[in-house]
Write an enzyme that holds these catalytic residues in place. Structure first.
Site, PDB file in Angstrom:
ATOM      1  CE  LYS A  43      -3.975   2.131   2.214  1.00  0.00           C
ATOM      2  NZ  LYS A  43      -5.045   1.990   3.228  1.00  0.00           N
ATOM      3  CG  ASP A  67     -14.148   2.825   5.408  1.00  0.00           C
ATOM      4  OD1 ASP A  67     -15.329   3.170   5.224  1.00  0.00           O
ATOM      5  OD2 ASP A  67     -13.295   2.821   4.511  1.00  0.00           O
TER       6      ASP A  67
END
Length: 951
Positions: free
Chosen positions: A117, A209
């Site tokens: 990432k 989330d």
């Protein structure tokens, strides 16, 4: 990318945008056919269209795509392909979002695929997004759970900020939602996944989330919760250290946000439950209940809109589920589901009721036919709040690819629960033909051995009406006899017929009996621990079944012996030189033990595969107590090749057993927790002076609780999956402070009489030694230096100048101010029969020590008198004693109940009979005015795996 390729992408994108949003992923998959790259490109653009506000009202997405096709600009999504970042060779883009891009990369150093990432290069070191990026790394790295993505590395290379995590080869829930599945399968499989979210909440991490895109399903069927980049750390100190989201800054995906996120109220773990409720609604109906044309419209709907019941969209949804959904989406969080801890208990009850009802299935591919017409006559608990987690395993059975395996495909095997009683069902033993299983449970009259036919529901109690505990049954190789441990009078190792007839004792010793392949001998241990904890002396003896003759095999710390199918070696677990538990084997004829498995802190419960080629064992090496196996060289006893995980849907596994042909495997899934309660107390009348109240209430596991001398704080050992820490708590439980928080195992904490210093045992030096620190966790220092031995169980003298400790089953006394070596410490004498005495507590006047005997054959409690230098036995049963303030009584736990014993009369009695809860430990303050205890809640069930269907 050339213009022709762009035309393909643009045409499919246009067509997909004309389809309702809930059907787009399936539409693209169908029309892309075998062109996986085309499918990925379009799905990524659709995700950008959905999640980015600016894409809701214009065609910026198409402009960017055309720029790529015409090579007019360089987009960062392709800037790293085929380049190296640190040791990682970037291969392809996996996805992109507001928090960065994710690539498939190859770690050239460790030779494995990773997900890399990366934050965009324009974000500087002081950027808020970079801070959240760092928070993600710290949040994920503090977790260790099979259903939470594992972090490997975090760093900066050439100005590129990155996190390397495990690569999850699978699909997101967003891609998979749309199939028919069994609610029973969902509930069963989701218990493990709910544990993952509970683990995050327990250590103070909120995901913030939860949405279908952030849960992935591996090809082997296991789920991973992704992207803790938006996680909020609830621990105040951690929160302060790593920075928090600025006031008024809203983080999350709009359509899945809770009202608290939108209004900038205090956010806790319930925000994850709200988001999971939206996923549930979306799955049942194919529609998100809070969609809008822009962010403002979505927020307004979340805060004010009344959500129509799912059954108004899909009339097949039962009314009970309508009620659940409405509760999940309750605007007031106090009226919604409160914790994942209680969720798991509800899930088990739901599963039991589902098993007695008709099959129920859901299909979210369209708005109709989403559930069978069967109506539940009982209310489904609010456990389905975590449906984004609940779907995980169910979807596996519909979408997952078949794995290739050289022998048994454990990941593809169906795990089926076969016992459902409340409390603990343990020690299963499959019959050689695999048609029946023995197990142990307490149905109200003490532990008994039960026989259950696989596939049946009626159980037969084989040891009914016999006094004492009967446990640890083992079928003989021909299935005609059962060996077991019994505490009846006289206690020892017994054998009986396969249906409980003609029990007879063959030895006065023995735990964990294991048969020789010819059925003529049994190997037993003289000691036992349900779960590995303190070091315990335990020898292995081989017993002749016919004559009762015994032969000692090893005089050591050996437990749970297992005789190999070929008859030449015996496996067992023991305590290693550094204090960790290791699995070893020894030749049946005697000789040198050979270590088979020693990685991690705890390796135990060895079991042979029926063909003798593999040795299985339980280990916490991956964070959970899971099963592992490796091939074994029978001549040397050493392992051959890699030790591999045997996947199961539980986080704590034990008591593995196989059928004779190896086609069936049974095991125990266990879950337990221990919280602290406290009350005012009268030490004279031994009565409560106030109603006990909860100091903690949650998914905790506390042990060794002690109250500070000023009665303002509690100190305890917090048992975690990969470490044990010493914690400090205020008397309300509102403030729980980690005094140690690292990878080491810190145990047996004791607060000094003046309340300034804590002694505890820890393996942080490589082996267990006594360490000290201030009561606030500062000034950590090593106290004992045992030259490779194991020092443990410190206990303060009332003068605060001396302490006792245990080293290699020998008790020592030393002065606290000096660096302690065994040469400088005073050794207490052995008992008259050469056994040992383990000190647990000093009397208030310092003249007596209370402890336990452990010669291997005669456990019990007793005292040591300094004046006479003699030991006095008090009981013939083991318990951990603590002194009452008068120095005349000892308080302890026995059989999950509080007890007290008077030293003058020798009379023991149950304390506080009105206490209904099972307890783990009990103690009284130095003043006697407070009593505190840890509750004990445990559930263990037996599960079966049919391996014949996976080959």
């Amino acid at each position: 990318m050339n213009a022709a390729r762009w035309k393909q992408i643009d045409e499919l994108l246009d067509a997909a945008l004309d389809v309702s949003e809930e059907l787009r992923a399936n539409f693209v998959a169908i029309h892309a056919g075998d062109d996986e790259d085309l499918r990925i490109q379009v799905v990524q653009m659709l995700a950008a269209h959905t999640n980015a506000d600016k894409f809701l009202n214009d065609s910026a997405m198409r402009i960017a795509a055309r720029d790529i096709a015409n090579n007019e600009t360089e987009i960062s999504a392709f800037a790293y392909i085929n380049k190296k970042i640190a040791t990682y060779k970037v291969e392809r883009l996996l996805g992109a979002g507001g928090m960065g891009e994710v690539y498939l990369a190859f770690d050239e150093k460790l030779q494995r695929n990773v997900a890399l990432k990366i934050l965009p290069a324009e974000f500087g070191s002081n950027d808020e997004r970079l801070k959240r990026f760092e928070v993600e790394a710290r949040a994920v790295s503090s977790l260790n759970h099979p259903a939470i993505v594992t972090i490997f590395d975090v760093g900066n290379f050439g100005g590129v900020n990155f996190i390397a995590t495990e690569y999850v080869d699978g699909k997101t829930l967003r891609e998979l939602i749309g199939g028919k599945y069994s609610v029973r399968t969902v509930v069963s499989a989701s218990i493990q996944i709910c544990d993952a979210l509970a683990e995050a909440h327990r250590v103070g991490i909120i995901h913030r989330d939860i949405k279908p895109e952030n849960i992935m399903i591996r090809k082997d069927g296991y789920a991973k919760i992704l992207d803790f980049g938006l996680a909020k750390l609830t621990d105040p100190e951690t929160h302060k250290a790593f920075g928090v989201t600025s006031k008024g800054v809203i983080i999350g995906t709009p359509a899945y946000m809770s009202p608290a996120q939108i209004t900038d109220d205090v956010i806790d773990h319930r925000t994850d439950l709200w988001s999971s409720g939206i996923v549930l609604y979306e799955f049942l109906t194919g529609k998100n209940p809070f969609k809008g044309g822009n962010r403002s419209e979505i927020f307004q709907a979340i805060l004010t809109a009344e959500v129509p019941p799912p059954s108004t969209i899909n009339p097949e949804i039962p009314e009970e589920l309508d009620t659940i959904v409405q509760r999940l989406l309750e605007k007031d969080p106090g009226l919604g589901y409160q914790s994942v801890v209680d969720l798991r208990a509800d899930l088990k009850r739901v599963r039991r009721q589902i098993d007695s009802s008709a099959s129920i299935s859901v299909n979210s591919r369209s708005g109709s036919g989403a559930m069978s017409s069967h109506k539940w006559t009982w209310a489904l608990p609010a456990a389905l709040v975590s449906v984004s987690l609940l779907l995980v395993f169910a979807i596996f059975f519909l979408f997952f690819f078949k794995l290739k395996s050289v022998d048994t495909d454990f990941a593809a095997a169906q795990n089926t629960q076969i016992t459902y009683g409340a409390g603990i069902e343990a020690y299963p033993s499959l019959s050689p033909d695999g048609r029946s299983v023995l197990y142990v449970t307490d149905a109200g009259e003490g532990d008994d051995i039960y026989l259950l036919r696989i596939g049946g529901s009626n159980t037969q109690n084989l040891t009914k009406n016999t006094p004492g505990r009967d446990t640890m049954p083992a079928f003989s190789p021909n299935g005609e006899m059962i060996a077991f441990r019994s505490d009846r009078d006289p206690a020892g190792t017994y054998i009986m017929g396969a249906t409980g007839e003609n029990p007879r004792r063959i030895a006065e010793i023995g735990y964990s009996p294991s048969w020789s392949p010819d059925g003529k001998q049994i190997v037993v241990a003289t000691g036992h621990q349900p779960v590995p904890s303190v070091r315990t002396i335990s020898a292995l003896w081989v017993i002749d079944v016919g004559t009762g003759e015994k032969r000692m095999l090893i005089d050591s710390y050996a437990m749970q012996p297992a005789w190999s199918p070929k008859g030449d070696r015996i496996a067992y677990w023991t305590t290693g030189s550094s204090g960790n538990r290791v699995v070893a084997t020894i030749p049946v004829a005697g000789g040198e033990p050979v270590i088979f498995a020693e990685s991690s802190n705890t390796n135990w419960n060895p079991v042979w595969s029926p063909d003798g080629k593999y040795l299985y064992y339980a280990s916490d090496r991956n964070g959970n107590m899971a099963f592992w196996r490796a091939k074994i060289d029978m001549e040397s006893g050493k392992s051959l090749g890699e030790h591999k995980l045997v996947p199961t849907p539980a986080r704590f596994n034990r008591h593995l057993t196989f059928s004779g042909d190896g086609k069936r495997m049974a095991y125990v899934q266990s879950n337990s927790r221990s919280n602290i309660k406290m009350a005012d107390f009268d030490p004279v009348s031994e009565k409560f002076l106030s109603e006990p109240y909860w100091v903690t209430r949650g998914d905790f596991d506390f042990a060794g609780v002690e109250l500070s001398p000023d009665e303002t704080r509690l100190f305890a050992r917090s048992i975690k999956k990969t470490q044990d820490d010493i914690v400090s708590l205020d008397l309300t439980g509102a403030e729980i402070r980690d005094l140690t928080n690292d990878k080491f195992f810190d145990r047996h904490s004791r607060i000094s009489p003046d309340g300034t210093t804590i002694l505890f045992s820890s393996d942080r030096s490589g082996s267990y030694e006594i360490w000290a620190m201030n009561a606030d966790g500062t000034n950590l220092r090593q106290v004992t230096h045992s030259a490779g031995g194991i020092a443990s169980i410190p206990a303060w003298a009332p003068d605060g100048k001396r302490f006792s400790f245990d080293n290699e089953s020998t008790a020592f006394i030393a002065e606290i101010e000096k660096e302690v070596s065994l040469e400088k410490a005073i050794q207490l004498p052995k008992t008259d029969n050469g056994g040992y005495f383990r000190v647990w507590s000093w009397s208030p006047d310092g003249k007596l020590l209370a402890g336990t005997f452990g010669s291997g054959l005669a456990p019990g409690m007793g005292i040591y008198r300094f004046e006479t230098g003699k030991y006095v036995r008090i009981t013939d049963y083991f318990a951990v004693p603590r002194w009452m303030p008068d120095g005349k009584r000892l308080i302890f736990e026995r059989n999950r109940r509080p007890f007290v014993i008077d030293l003058e009369t020798g009379a023991g009695r149950e304390l506080l009979p009105e206490l209904k809860e099972e307890i783990r430990s009990v103690g009284v303050s130095r003043s006697g005015r407070k009593i505190f205890y840890t509750t004990y809640e445990s559930e263990s069930d037996i599960w079966l795996v049919d391996l014949a269907t996976t080959n």
